[in-house]
Design a protein around this motif. Structure first.
Motif, PDB file in Angstrom:
ATOM      1  N   ARG A 170       0.814  -1.213   0.000  1.00 55.09           N
ATOM      2  CA  ARG A 170       0.000   0.000   0.000  1.00 55.09           C
ATOM      3  C   ARG A 170       0.848   1.264   0.000  1.00 55.09           C
ATOM      4  NH1 ARG A 170      -3.566  -1.929   5.015  1.00 55.09           N
ATOM      5  NH2 ARG A 170      -1.432  -2.482   5.617  1.00 55.09           N
ATOM      6  N   SER A 171       2.148   1.128   0.304  1.00 58.23           N
ATOM      7  CA  SER A 171       3.038   2.287   0.290  1.00 58.23           C
ATOM      8  C   SER A 171       4.265   2.064  -0.586  1.00 58.23           C
ATOM      9  CB  SER A 171       3.467   2.628   1.726  1.00 58.23           C
ATOM     10  OG  SER A 171       4.115   1.520   2.343  1.00 58.23           O
ATOM     11  N   PHE A 172       4.206   1.082  -1.505  1.00 55.50           N
ATOM     12  CA  PHE A 172       5.321   0.843  -2.416  1.00 55.50           C
ATOM     13  C   PHE A 172       5.660   2.104  -3.218  1.00 55.50           C
ATOM     14  CE2 PHE A 172       4.976  -4.056  -3.097  1.00 55.50           C
ATOM     15  CZ  PHE A 172       5.787  -4.249  -1.992  1.00 55.50           C
ATOM     16  N   GLN A 173       6.951   2.253  -3.502  1.00 54.23           N
ATOM     17  CA  GLN A 173       7.426   3.288  -4.417  1.00 54.23           C
ATOM     18  C   GLN A 173       7.924   2.605  -5.691  1.00 54.23           C
ATOM     19  OE1 GLN A 173       7.233   6.706  -3.704  1.00 54.23           O
ATOM     20  NE2 GLN A 173       6.077   5.939  -1.933  1.00 54.23           N
ATOM     21  N   LEU A 174       7.432   3.047  -6.850  1.00 53.95           N
ATOM     22  CA  LEU A 174       7.766   2.426  -8.133  1.00 53.95           C
ATOM     23  C   LEU A 174       8.740   3.317  -8.888  1.00 53.95           C
ATOM     24  CD1 LEU A 174       7.197   0.270 -10.394  1.00 53.95           C
ATOM     25  CD2 LEU A 174       5.391   1.812 -11.181  1.00 53.95           C
ATOM     26  N   ARG A 175       9.823   2.702  -9.380  1.00 52.28           N
ATOM     27  CA  ARG A 175      10.721   3.472 -10.240  1.00 52.28           C
ATOM     28  C   ARG A 175      11.318   2.555 -11.302  1.00 52.28           C
ATOM     29  NH1 ARG A 175      14.446   2.664  -5.888  1.00 52.28           N
ATOM     30  NH2 ARG A 175      16.529   2.061  -6.614  1.00 52.28           N
ATOM     31  N   PRO A 176      11.515   3.067 -12.523  1.00 61.00           N
ATOM     32  CA  PRO A 176      12.158   2.280 -13.574  1.00 61.00           C
ATOM     33  C   PRO A 176      13.650   2.164 -13.308  1.00 61.00           C
ATOM     34  CG  PRO A 176      11.628   4.486 -14.368  1.00 61.00           C
ATOM     35  CD  PRO A 176      11.058   4.381 -13.002  1.00 61.00           C
ATOM     36  N   ILE A 177      14.216   0.980 -13.572  1.00 59.98           N
ATOM     37  CA  ILE A 177      15.658   0.795 -13.323  1.00 59.98           C
ATOM     38  C   ILE A 177      16.403   0.263 -14.542  1.00 59.98           C
ATOM     39  CG2 ILE A 177      15.517   0.602 -10.815  1.00 59.98           C
ATOM     40  CD1 ILE A 177      15.829  -2.567 -12.708  1.00 59.98           C
ATOM     41  N   VAL A 191      19.602 -11.791  -3.956  1.00 56.70           N
ATOM     42  CA  VAL A 191      19.619 -10.958  -5.153  1.00 56.70           C
ATOM     43  C   VAL A 191      18.842 -11.674  -6.246  1.00 56.70           C
ATOM     44  CG1 VAL A 191      21.829  -9.857  -4.587  1.00 56.70           C
ATOM     45  CG2 VAL A 191      21.808 -11.963  -5.958  1.00 56.70           C
ATOM     46  N   ALA A 192      18.501 -10.927  -7.283  1.00 55.93           N
ATOM     47  CA  ALA A 192      17.792 -11.484  -8.438  1.00 55.93           C
ATOM     48  C   ALA A 192      18.679 -11.377  -9.673  1.00 55.93           C
ATOM     49  CB  ALA A 192      16.482 -10.729  -8.669  1.00 55.93           C
ATOM     50  N   CYS A 193      18.606 -12.370 -10.542  1.00 54.22           N
ATOM     51  CA  CYS A 193      19.357 -12.363 -11.799  1.00 54.22           C
ATOM     52  C   CYS A 193      18.385 -12.623 -12.944  1.00 54.22           C
ATOM     53  CB  CYS A 193      20.444 -13.437 -11.802  1.00 54.22           C
ATOM     54  SG  CYS A 193      21.651 -13.284 -10.454  1.00 54.22           S
ATOM     55  N   TRP A 194      18.571 -11.935 -14.066  1.00 54.50           N
ATOM     56  CA  TRP A 194      17.712 -12.146 -15.220  1.00 54.50           C
ATOM     57  C   TRP A 194      18.396 -11.630 -16.489  1.00 54.50           C
ATOM     58  CZ3 TRP A 194      17.078  -8.154 -11.818  1.00 54.50           C
ATOM     59  CH2 TRP A 194      17.029  -6.855 -12.349  1.00 54.50           C
ATOM     60  N   TRP A 195      17.883 -12.079 -17.629  1.00 50.88           N
ATOM     61  CA  TRP A 195      18.358 -11.613 -18.937  1.00 50.88           C
ATOM     62  C   TRP A 195      17.379 -10.573 -19.474  1.00 50.88           C
ATOM     63  CZ3 TRP A 195      22.928 -12.996 -21.205  1.00 50.88           C
ATOM     64  CH2 TRP A 195      23.608 -14.081 -20.635  1.00 50.88           C
ATOM     65  N   GLY A 243      20.109  -8.516 -24.530  1.00 50.37           N
ATOM     66  CA  GLY A 243      21.102  -9.591 -24.549  1.00 50.37           C
ATOM     67  C   GLY A 243      22.059  -9.575 -23.387  1.00 50.37           C
ATOM     68  N   ASN A 244      21.694  -8.924 -22.272  1.00 54.93           N
ATOM     69  CA  ASN A 244      22.585  -8.813 -21.129  1.00 54.93           C
ATOM     70  C   ASN A 244      22.022  -9.539 -19.915  1.00 54.93           C
ATOM     71  OD1 ASN A 244      24.487  -7.040 -22.425  1.00 54.93           O
ATOM     72  ND2 ASN A 244      23.004  -5.382 -22.170  1.00 54.93           N
ATOM     73  N   LEU A 245      22.928 -10.067 -19.102  1.00 57.25           N
ATOM     74  CA  LEU A 245      22.571 -10.693 -17.835  1.00 57.25           C
ATOM     75  C   LEU A 245      22.719  -9.656 -16.734  1.00 57.25           C
ATOM     76  CD1 LEU A 245      21.877 -13.275 -16.208  1.00 57.25           C
ATOM     77  CD2 LEU A 245      24.335 -13.726 -16.066  1.00 57.25           C
ATOM     78  N   LEU A 246      21.639  -9.431 -15.970  1.00 54.73           N
ATOM     79  CA  LEU A 246      21.633  -8.413 -14.926  1.00 54.73           C
ATOM     80  C   LEU A 246      21.509  -9.037 -13.549  1.00 54.73           C
ATOM     81  CD1 LEU A 246      20.685  -6.844 -17.563  1.00 54.73           C
ATOM     82  CD2 LEU A 246      19.537  -5.268 -15.997  1.00 54.73           C
ATOM     83  N   LEU A 247      22.084  -8.366 -12.563  1.00 60.47           N
ATOM     84  CA  LEU A 247      21.951  -8.749 -11.170  1.00 60.47           C
ATOM     85  C   LEU A 247      21.290  -7.594 -10.439  1.00 60.47           C
ATOM     86  CD1 LEU A 247      24.601 -10.427  -8.916  1.00 60.47           C
ATOM     87  CD2 LEU A 247      23.431  -8.372  -8.126  1.00 60.47           C
ATOM     88  N   GLY A 248      20.172  -7.870  -9.756  1.00 57.30           N
ATOM     89  CA  GLY A 248      19.462  -6.860  -8.994  1.00 57.30           C
ATOM     90  C   GLY A 248      19.652  -7.073  -7.514  1.00 57.30           C
ATOM     91  N   SER A 249      20.200  -6.059  -6.844  1.00 54.68           N
ATOM     92  CA  SER A 249      20.479  -6.146  -5.421  1.00 54.68           C
ATOM     93  C   SER A 249      19.444  -5.340  -4.648  1.00 54.68           C
ATOM     94  CB  SER A 249      21.904  -5.641  -5.151  1.00 54.68           C
ATOM     95  OG  SER A 249      22.245  -5.780  -3.796  1.00 54.68           O
ATOM     96  N   ILE A 250      19.757  -4.956  -3.407  1.00 57.18           N
ATOM     97  CA  ILE A 250      18.836  -4.177  -2.602  1.00 57.18           C
ATOM     98  C   ILE A 250      18.679  -2.777  -3.183  1.00 57.18           C
ATOM     99  CG2 ILE A 250      19.240  -5.432  -0.471  1.00 57.18           C
ATOM    100  CD1 ILE A 250      21.160  -3.191   0.351  1.00 57.18           C
ATOM    101  N   ILE A 291      21.328  -2.298  -9.747  1.00 55.98           N
ATOM    102  CA  ILE A 291      21.551  -3.363 -10.724  1.00 55.98           C
ATOM    103  C   ILE A 291      22.997  -3.332 -11.225  1.00 55.98           C
ATOM    104  CG2 ILE A 291      19.146  -3.460 -11.454  1.00 55.98           C
ATOM    105  CD1 ILE A 291      19.932  -1.875 -13.952  1.00 55.98           C
ATOM    106  N   VAL A 292      23.475  -4.516 -11.571  1.00 53.71           N
ATOM    107  CA  VAL A 292      24.816  -4.691 -12.133  1.00 53.71           C
ATOM    108  C   VAL A 292      24.672  -5.469 -13.431  1.00 53.71           C
ATOM    109  CG1 VAL A 292      27.109  -5.676 -11.789  1.00 53.71           C
ATOM    110  CG2 VAL A 292      25.851  -4.724  -9.828  1.00 53.71           C
ATOM    111  N   HIS A 293      25.312  -4.985 -14.496  1.00 57.05           N
ATOM    112  CA  HIS A 293      25.323  -5.714 -15.768  1.00 57.05           C
ATOM    113  C   HIS A 293      26.512  -6.677 -15.741  1.00 57.05           C
ATOM    114  CE1 HIS A 293      22.747  -2.339 -16.868  1.00 57.05           C
ATOM    115  NE2 HIS A 293      22.341  -3.060 -17.895  1.00 57.05           N
ATOM    116  N   LEU A 294      26.228  -7.975 -15.688  1.00 54.43           N
ATOM    117  CA  LEU A 294      27.284  -8.972 -15.527  1.00 54.43           C
ATOM    118  C   LEU A 294      28.005  -9.297 -16.826  1.00 54.43           C
ATOM    119  CD1 LEU A 294      25.483 -11.448 -13.098  1.00 54.43           C
ATOM    120  CD2 LEU A 294      27.159  -9.699 -12.522  1.00 54.43           C
ATOM    121  N   THR A 295      27.354  -9.125 -17.962  1.00 51.48           N
ATOM    122  CA  THR A 295      27.956  -9.593 -19.228  1.00 51.48           C
ATOM    123  C   THR A 295      28.074  -8.505 -20.286  1.00 51.48           C
ATOM    124  OG1 THR A 295      25.777 -10.267 -20.051  1.00 51.48           O
ATOM    125  CG2 THR A 295      27.066 -11.929 -18.865  1.00 51.48           C
TER     126      THR A 295
END
Length: 420
Positions: free
Chosen positions: A309-316, A342-346, A350-357, A361-365
């Protein structure tokens, strides 16, 4: 591997090992040396997809030949639990000793003892018909009456359905209320019906009686009332193509909408309040410590906060995500200062990303590896012989076979160091 730089620039330097243009069926150690990857053995053959496994359970789950099945190495082939759509990809979420699952069409729960039952309970579609009768003991006034359905499964605390708007009736002094046409559940795991009533001219409903399924009529008279009804105007959680748990609530993504449950009631939601709509189909839903990564086919967002109910949304990330390509890991696996989940996704670039707190985000590839835009994927973290590997299997649109892989990409981490 490096497929972005000129082939003549891939030689070793004082600070980096030599890159490979391609690598097939090999592992790469921390010194850049390759070793033939171990082989594999066939456990069972058939049409299989949507694998799930976790260290907390002694078995895995899979959609196999049109059934949701459990399996382990000692019990091939897979043992059917329930017929499901053979083409619908399944999503799973472990909570305690239970796996919540859904394929966007149906949803359910598998317990550690391999029993299966529905996730949530349908709301009774109507209230009983109410009439008065003489010779009762009720005080005069207007009464409200509601029924709910309950599941009592092997000693579990009774899970209760939501309830529609109450039926009302005016009662004179010395009358009672006769309930007829009490609605009956189709779910065989629901064994009880609970009847709630208000005090005369009251707005709050309290438990008046609990009767077995099959009871179609019941008489209410003046009685001591029990617990307050707290599921009024709630409904069963909808199925989703992705299901995840975060901060005591279950989240279910279907199309462009993410619906969340009431706190600690994973089967109940408010269809009028408990949801977020996104500008496109939701293909990624991965919680971390302080929020949830949400990806569509065009963009990726971070929902920060503890309470929806109090989430803040932002594009990353200005790119979309590849459906099914995400997995969860620990920051410690990547030598981050933050050691938690952490979360990881493509992404579609064409890049593999790591999402932290905090949506970091970190671009791994991105520096050395570029892949085409795949239609779908699957990822996992594995550890073998001291190596931690993030393994992704990606499917190109031109592949007709479900689950066929064009390319397998491995990120190797040894002692907290990412091996190129």
């Amino acid at each position: 591997m490096n497929n972005t730089d000129d082939v003549h620039e891939l030689a070793a330097t004082r600070t980096t090992p030599a890159y490979l243009r391609d690598a097939l069926n090999v592992d790469i150690d921390r010194n850049g040396k390759t070793k033939r990857r171990d082989g594999y053995k066939l456990l069972f053959s058939g049409r299989a997809h949507s694998l799930f496994g976790t260290a907390e359970l002694p078995f895995g789950l899979v959609v196999f030949d049109g059934n949701l099945c459990w399996f382990d190495e000692s019990e091939p082939p897979p043992v059917p639990l329930l017929p499901v759509d053979p083409d619908a990809r399944m999503s799973y979420e472990l909570v305690g000793d239970r796996v919540y699952w859904s394929n966007g069409l149906i949803r359910g729960v598998v317990r550690a003892d391999k029993t299966i039952y529905p996730w949530g309970i349908d709301t009774p579609p109507a209230q009983p018909l109410l009439t008065t009768f003489s010779g009762g003991s009720m005080d005069g006034g207007r009464y409200q009456v509601v029924v709910t359905w309950l599941r009592d499964l092997n000693g579990d605390a009774g899970e209760e359905s939501g309830a529609m708007r109450a039926a009302t009736i005016d009662v004179a002094d010395g009358q009672g209320i006769q309930l007829t046409s009490i609605p009956q559940p189709l779910d065989p795991s629901c064994t009880l019906i609970r009847i709630y009533q208000s005090p005369p001219n009251g707005d709050v409903l309290y438990s008046a009686a609990t009767v077995p399924v099959g009871t179609t009529s019941f008489s209410l008279n003046k009685r001591t009332l029990g617990r307050q009804l707290d599921t009024l105007m709630l409904d069963r959680m909808p199925p989703g193509t992705i299901v995840r748990q975060y901060r005591g609530r279950m989240y279910s993504a279907l199309g462009s909408r993410v619906t969340y449950s009431d706190p600690l009631r994973y089967g109940l939601t408010s269809r009028t309040r408990n949801y977020f709509d996104f500008p496109g189909p939701v293909l990624l839903l991965e919680p971390v410590e302080d929020g949830i990564y949400v990806g569509t086919d065009k963009q990726t967002f971070f929902l920060s906060g503890d309470d929806p109910r109090s989430f803040q949304l932002r594009p990353i990330d200005p790119h979309g995500t590849i459906v099914g390509s995400s997995c969860r890991a620990l920051g410690d696996d990547f030598d981050l200062d933050y050691k938690g989940r952490v979360a990881c996704w493509w992404n579609t670039n064409g890049n593999l990303l790591l999402g932290s707190i905090s949506g970091q985000i970190v671009h791994l590839t991105r520096k050395n590896l570029s892949l085409p835009r795949y239609m779908s994927g699957a990822s996992l973290m594995r550890e073998s012989d001291g190596k931690k590997q993030l393994v992704s299997s990606m499917r190109h649109p031109r592949n007709a076979g479900f689950g066929a892989a064009d390319h397998a990409v491995v990120q190797v981490i040894r002692n907290g160091v990412v091996i190129p």
